[in-house]
Design a protein around this motif. Structure first.
Motif, PDB file in Angstrom:
ATOM      1  N   GLY A 277       0.784  -1.227   0.000  1.00 16.27           N
ATOM      2  CA  GLY A 277       0.000   0.000   0.000  1.00 16.27           C
ATOM      3  C   GLY A 277       0.816   1.276   0.000  1.00 16.27           C
ATOM      4  O   GLY A 277       0.250   2.369  -0.062  1.00 16.27           O
ATOM      5  N   VAL A 278       2.155   1.175   0.046  1.00 13.58           N
ATOM      6  CA  VAL A 278       3.035   2.353   0.062  1.00 13.58           C
ATOM      7  C   VAL A 278       3.802   2.404  -1.256  1.00 13.58           C
ATOM      8  O   VAL A 278       4.372   1.398  -1.685  1.00 13.58           O
ATOM      9  N   ALA A 279       3.826   3.563  -1.885  1.00 10.32           N
ATOM     10  CA  ALA A 279       4.393   3.661  -3.226  1.00 10.32           C
ATOM     11  C   ALA A 279       5.923   3.652  -3.240  1.00 10.32           C
ATOM     12  O   ALA A 279       6.547   2.951  -4.027  1.00 10.32           O
ATOM     13  N   ARG A 280       6.527   4.456  -2.414  1.00 12.88           N
ATOM     14  CA  ARG A 280       7.988   4.594  -2.476  1.00 12.88           C
ATOM     15  C   ARG A 280       8.673   3.467  -1.707  1.00 12.88           C
ATOM     16  O   ARG A 280       8.169   2.997  -0.690  1.00 12.88           O
ATOM     17  N   PRO A 281       9.828   3.020  -2.199  1.00 12.26           N
ATOM     18  CA  PRO A 281      10.543   1.942  -1.511  1.00 12.26           C
ATOM     19  C   PRO A 281      10.849   2.311  -0.062  1.00 12.26           C
ATOM     20  O   PRO A 281      11.144   3.458   0.252  1.00 12.26           O
ATOM     21  N   MET A 282      10.802   1.320   0.809  1.00 13.73           N
ATOM     22  CA  MET A 282      11.202   1.517   2.197  1.00 13.73           C
ATOM     23  C   MET A 282      12.704   1.727   2.302  1.00 13.73           C
ATOM     24  O   MET A 282      13.182   2.471   3.148  1.00 13.73           O
ATOM     25  N   SER A 283      13.440   1.045   1.425  1.00 14.01           N
ATOM     26  CA  SER A 283      14.900   1.185   1.425  1.00 14.01           C
ATOM     27  C   SER A 283      15.445   0.903   0.041  1.00 14.01           C
ATOM     28  O   SER A 283      14.835   0.175  -0.752  1.00 14.01           O
ATOM     29  N   ILE A 284      16.598   1.495  -0.246  1.00 13.65           N
ATOM     30  CA  ILE A 284      17.341   1.255  -1.477  1.00 13.65           C
ATOM     31  C   ILE A 284      18.796   1.041  -1.073  1.00 13.65           C
ATOM     32  O   ILE A 284      19.358   1.828  -0.309  1.00 13.65           O
ATOM     33  N   PHE A 285      19.401  -0.024  -1.565  1.00 12.21           N
ATOM     34  CA  PHE A 285      20.780  -0.339  -1.214  1.00 12.21           C
ATOM     35  C   PHE A 285      21.549  -0.669  -2.485  1.00 12.21           C
ATOM     36  O   PHE A 285      21.064  -1.416  -3.346  1.00 12.21           O
ATOM     37  N   VAL A 286      22.748  -0.107  -2.611  1.00 14.93           N
ATOM     38  CA  VAL A 286      23.604  -0.363  -3.769  1.00 14.93           C
ATOM     39  C   VAL A 286      24.929  -0.928  -3.291  1.00 14.93           C
ATOM     40  O   VAL A 286      25.565  -0.360  -2.398  1.00 14.93           O
ATOM     41  N   GLU A 287      25.362  -2.031  -3.888  1.00 16.05           N
ATOM     42  CA  GLU A 287      26.615  -2.703  -3.523  1.00 16.05           C
ATOM     43  C   GLU A 287      27.401  -3.002  -4.792  1.00 16.05           C
ATOM     44  O   GLU A 287      26.851  -3.554  -5.750  1.00 16.05           O
ATOM     45  N   THR A 288      28.671  -2.612  -4.828  1.00 19.78           N
ATOM     46  CA  THR A 288      29.503  -2.887  -6.006  1.00 19.78           C
ATOM     47  C   THR A 288      30.671  -3.809  -5.692  1.00 19.78           C
ATOM     48  O   THR A 288      31.535  -4.023  -6.548  1.00 19.78           O
ATOM     49  N   PHE A 289      30.747  -4.332  -4.495  1.00 18.85           N
ATOM     50  CA  PHE A 289      31.738  -5.347  -4.136  1.00 18.85           C
ATOM     51  C   PHE A 289      33.179  -4.888  -4.390  1.00 18.85           C
ATOM     52  O   PHE A 289      34.037  -5.665  -4.805  1.00 18.85           O
ATOM     53  N   GLY A 290      33.401  -3.599  -4.157  1.00 15.21           N
ATOM     54  CA  GLY A 290      34.745  -3.049  -4.331  1.00 15.21           C
ATOM     55  C   GLY A 290      35.150  -2.796  -5.765  1.00 15.21           C
ATOM     56  O   GLY A 290      36.321  -2.486  -6.040  1.00 15.21           O
ATOM     57  N   THR A 291      34.200  -2.898  -6.710  1.00 14.02           N
ATOM     58  CA  THR A 291      34.543  -2.720  -8.128  1.00 14.02           C
ATOM     59  C   THR A 291      34.121  -1.356  -8.672  1.00 14.02           C
ATOM     60  O   THR A 291      34.303  -1.089  -9.861  1.00 14.02           O
TER      61      THR A 291
ATOM     62  N   ASN B  74      32.219   5.943  -5.258  1.00 17.84           N
ATOM     63  CA  ASN B  74      31.751   5.224  -4.074  1.00 17.84           C
ATOM     64  C   ASN B  74      30.267   4.884  -4.190  1.00 17.84           C
ATOM     65  O   ASN B  74      29.514   5.490  -4.954  1.00 17.84           O
ATOM     66  N   ASP B  75      29.858   3.903  -3.397  1.00 18.58           N
ATOM     67  CA  ASP B  75      28.494   3.394  -3.486  1.00 18.58           C
ATOM     68  C   ASP B  75      27.450   4.423  -3.067  1.00 18.58           C
ATOM     69  O   ASP B  75      26.293   4.359  -3.494  1.00 18.58           O
ATOM     70  N   GLU B  76      27.849   5.379  -2.232  1.00 19.22           N
ATOM     71  CA  GLU B  76      26.912   6.432  -1.827  1.00 19.22           C
ATOM     72  C   GLU B  76      26.513   7.283  -3.030  1.00 19.22           C
ATOM     73  O   GLU B  76      25.352   7.691  -3.171  1.00 19.22           O
ATOM     74  N   ILE B  77      27.476   7.561  -3.906  1.00 15.71           N
ATOM     75  CA  ILE B  77      27.166   8.315  -5.127  1.00 15.71           C
ATOM     76  C   ILE B  77      26.232   7.499  -6.021  1.00 15.71           C
ATOM     77  O   ILE B  77      25.262   8.028  -6.598  1.00 15.71           O
ATOM     78  N   LEU B  78      26.502   6.207  -6.129  1.00 21.69           N
ATOM     79  CA  LEU B  78      25.636   5.355  -6.950  1.00 21.69           C
ATOM     80  C   LEU B  78      24.223   5.284  -6.383  1.00 21.69           C
ATOM     81  O   LEU B  78      23.242   5.254  -7.137  1.00 21.69           O
ATOM     82  N   LEU B  79      24.111   5.277  -5.066  1.00 24.60           N
ATOM     83  CA  LEU B  79      22.792   5.289  -4.439  1.00 24.60           C
ATOM     84  C   LEU B  79      22.033   6.558  -4.811  1.00 24.60           C
ATOM     85  O   LEU B  79      20.842   6.513  -5.144  1.00 24.60           O
ATOM     86  N   THR B  80      22.724   7.679  -4.790  1.00 28.49           N
ATOM     87  CA  THR B  80      22.102   8.943  -5.198  1.00 28.49           C
ATOM     88  C   THR B  80      21.652   8.880  -6.649  1.00 28.49           C
ATOM     89  O   THR B  80      20.554   9.341  -7.002  1.00 28.49           O
ATOM     90  N   LEU B  81      22.480   8.290  -7.509  1.00 25.68           N
ATOM     91  CA  LEU B  81      22.126   8.164  -8.927  1.00 25.68           C
ATOM     92  C   LEU B  81      20.874   7.314  -9.116  1.00 25.68           C
ATOM     93  O   LEU B  81      20.003   7.638  -9.929  1.00 25.68           O
TER      94      LEU B  81
ATOM     95  N   ALA C 246      30.870  13.339  -8.136  1.00 27.68           N
ATOM     96  CA  ALA C 246      32.213  13.048  -7.627  1.00 27.68           C
ATOM     97  C   ALA C 246      33.027  14.328  -7.492  1.00 27.68           C
ATOM     98  O   ALA C 246      33.768  14.523  -6.530  1.00 27.68           O
ATOM     99  N   GLY C 247      32.852  15.230  -8.473  1.00 25.09           N
ATOM    100  CA  GLY C 247      33.566  16.500  -8.412  1.00 25.09           C
ATOM    101  C   GLY C 247      33.082  17.359  -7.261  1.00 25.09           C
ATOM    102  O   GLY C 247      33.892  18.005  -6.576  1.00 25.09           O
ATOM    103  N   ALA C 248      31.795  17.332  -7.003  1.00 19.24           N
ATOM    104  CA  ALA C 248      31.248  18.123  -5.906  1.00 19.24           C
ATOM    105  C   ALA C 248      31.685  17.595  -4.551  1.00 19.24           C
ATOM    106  O   ALA C 248      31.752  18.343  -3.562  1.00 19.24           O
ATOM    107  N   ALA C 249      31.999  16.288  -4.495  1.00 22.83           N
ATOM    108  CA  ALA C 249      32.387  15.672  -3.233  1.00 22.83           C
ATOM    109  C   ALA C 249      33.844  15.929  -2.879  1.00 22.83           C
ATOM    110  O   ALA C 249      34.271  15.700  -1.751  1.00 22.83           O
TER     111      ALA C 249
END
Length: 420
Positions: free
Chosen positions: A326-340, A344-351, A416-419
């Motif tokens: 009944g809720v539209a937006r995800p409760m959580s979003i997680f991105v993992e790149t296994f060091g590849t 960083n994964d935080e930037i990918l999460l934002t993307l 990445a440049g802003a960070a």
């Protein structure tokens, strides 16, 4: 110090009992959505010797003949002779026991009908997920289709096994079959093929060959030449003289299909996704309309992960989404790149949050999931019900597009440049 290990994935052919069920379920879904795109479908199928049971919950304005749909799909798969398979499209009993969807479950999605006069953003936020759950999407750069090599090879061999059966190149083959490929890795990269396993249903004799051992020798030689080797023709990693080929390890596989084992919709979820290479949330796909996030959000997560890898932002990427009913937006979003990752994964999460629509109604709209069956002649979901829902280069699947890769590259540089 290098790290060497083996990883195995399996696939099954369209004649496997569980896959028969998945395909019937999605054939029903295609038929209902073709007539009524707003259909709510949770179609489950069970098969056993001489029996097909169609059950579940369906709410739709469509009028379809479930018995005929089941028989047509079974015949298409290749079960047309009860004497040789113990299961046939014409002779099997088909029982239908369907209910309407629970009003309690439906109400979160039904709010869509109350928001037609609102703005599109308000409407997208008002249409909740059809159930709670968590979904994973994954991509890596091991194959051109951005899939792990073991599951990609297992699917290729399964599809080839079916092709040579249907074309008559190997007329003694029967519909049921399983494949398994063990790939050798070094430092996370595939470097060799350790073992190929093919279990395929077949006739008891092949021409004048009646001895069981001789029959298996014939099958093994034919599969190597006409199934295995063609699969590797365009790949750099190939079988060598040290690669083991196992064919029907029990000695024979004459009794198969629903006669040999019962089948059930949704029992091949690892085959349907990444072959165990990535995590899985536990929800099946087949027979479910796209308001069910088990299906649609898994496609959206794959779309996000694939575009991240296609953009060169990671060699491997896994995206997890979770939802509340009944809720539209995800409760959580997680991105993992296994060091590849190259960022960083935080930037990918934002993307992912900024560039991908992850609300159920938005996913349906982005991929046109309710209307694709009618636009493709009544056949869409049944096409992915065998040989995997991801990485299908043979099908034009909207979640397999890499149309956001360039956009993600540019946005990642900016972030990445802003960070810095």
């Amino acid at each position: 110090m290098s790290s060497r290990y083996l990883f195995t994935s399996e696939s099954v052919t369209e004649g496997h009992p569980d896959k028969i069920c998945d395909q019937i379920s999605d054939t029903i879904l295609d038929a209902l959505l073709t007539q009524d795109p707003q259909s709510r479908v949770a179609a489950e199928v069970v098969v056993n010797t001489g029996l097909v049971l169609i059950t579940g919950e369906i709410s739709s304005k469509a009028s379809v003949n479930y018995v005929n749909l089941a028989r047509q799909k079974i015949a298409e798969i290749g079960y047309t002779d009860a004497s040789s398979n113990g299961f046939s499209a014409e002779s099997c009993a088909v029982m239908v026991t369907l209910d309407e969807q629970s009003r309690d479950i439906a109400q979160g999605v039904d709010q869509a009908h109350e928001t037609r006069e609102q703005s599109s953003e308000e409407a997208l936020d008002a249409i909740g997920a059809g159930d709670q759950g968590l979904m994973f999407g994954f991509a890596c750069n091991e194959t051109p289709e951005f899939m792990p090599l073991p599951i990609s090879l297992a699917h290729r061999i399964s599809r080839r096994l079916t092709a040579v059966r249907k074309t008559g190149e190997l007329p003694y083959l029967r519909p049921d079959g399983k494949t398994q490929v063990t790939v050798e890795y070094e430092d996370g990269k595939p470097v060799g093929i350790d073992t190929i396993l093919v279990s395929t249903q077949h006739t008891a004799t092949i021409g004048e060959i009646t001895d069981e051992a001789a029959v298996q020798d014939k099958i093994k030689a034919d599969l190597w030449e006409q199934v295995v080797l063609p699969v590797f023709s365009d790949l750099t990693v190939k079988p060598t003289e040290t690669t083991r080929l196992l064919v029907n390890p029990t000695g024979k596989f004459v009794i198969g299909g629903p006669q040999g084992d019962s089948g059930l919709t949704g029992r091949k979820i690892i085959v349907d996704t990444y072959g165990g290479y990535s995590r899985h949330g536990g929800g099946a796909f087949s027979g479910k309309d796209p308001t069910k996030v088990d299906r649609s959000a898994a496609y959206a997560a794959r779309y996000a992960a694939k575009n991240i890898v296609a953009a060169g932002l990671a060699e491997k990427c896994e995206v997890q989404l979770s939802y509340a009913i009944g809720v539209a937006r995800p409760m959580s979003i997680f991105v993992e790149t296994f060091g590849t990752g190259t960022v960083n994964d935080e930037i990918l999460l934002t993307l992912v949050k900024d560039h991908f629509e992850l609300r159920p109604a938005g996913i349906i709209q982005t991929f046109n999931l309710q209307k694709l069956p009618s636009e493709r002649g009544g056949r869409f979901y049944q096409e992915v019900a065998a040989y995997g829902h991801m990485g299908r280069s043979d099908l034009d699947l909207p979640w397999e597009k890499t149309d956001k890769a360039a956009q993600l590259q540019a946005a990642a540089k900016e972030l990445a440049g802003a960070a810095v």
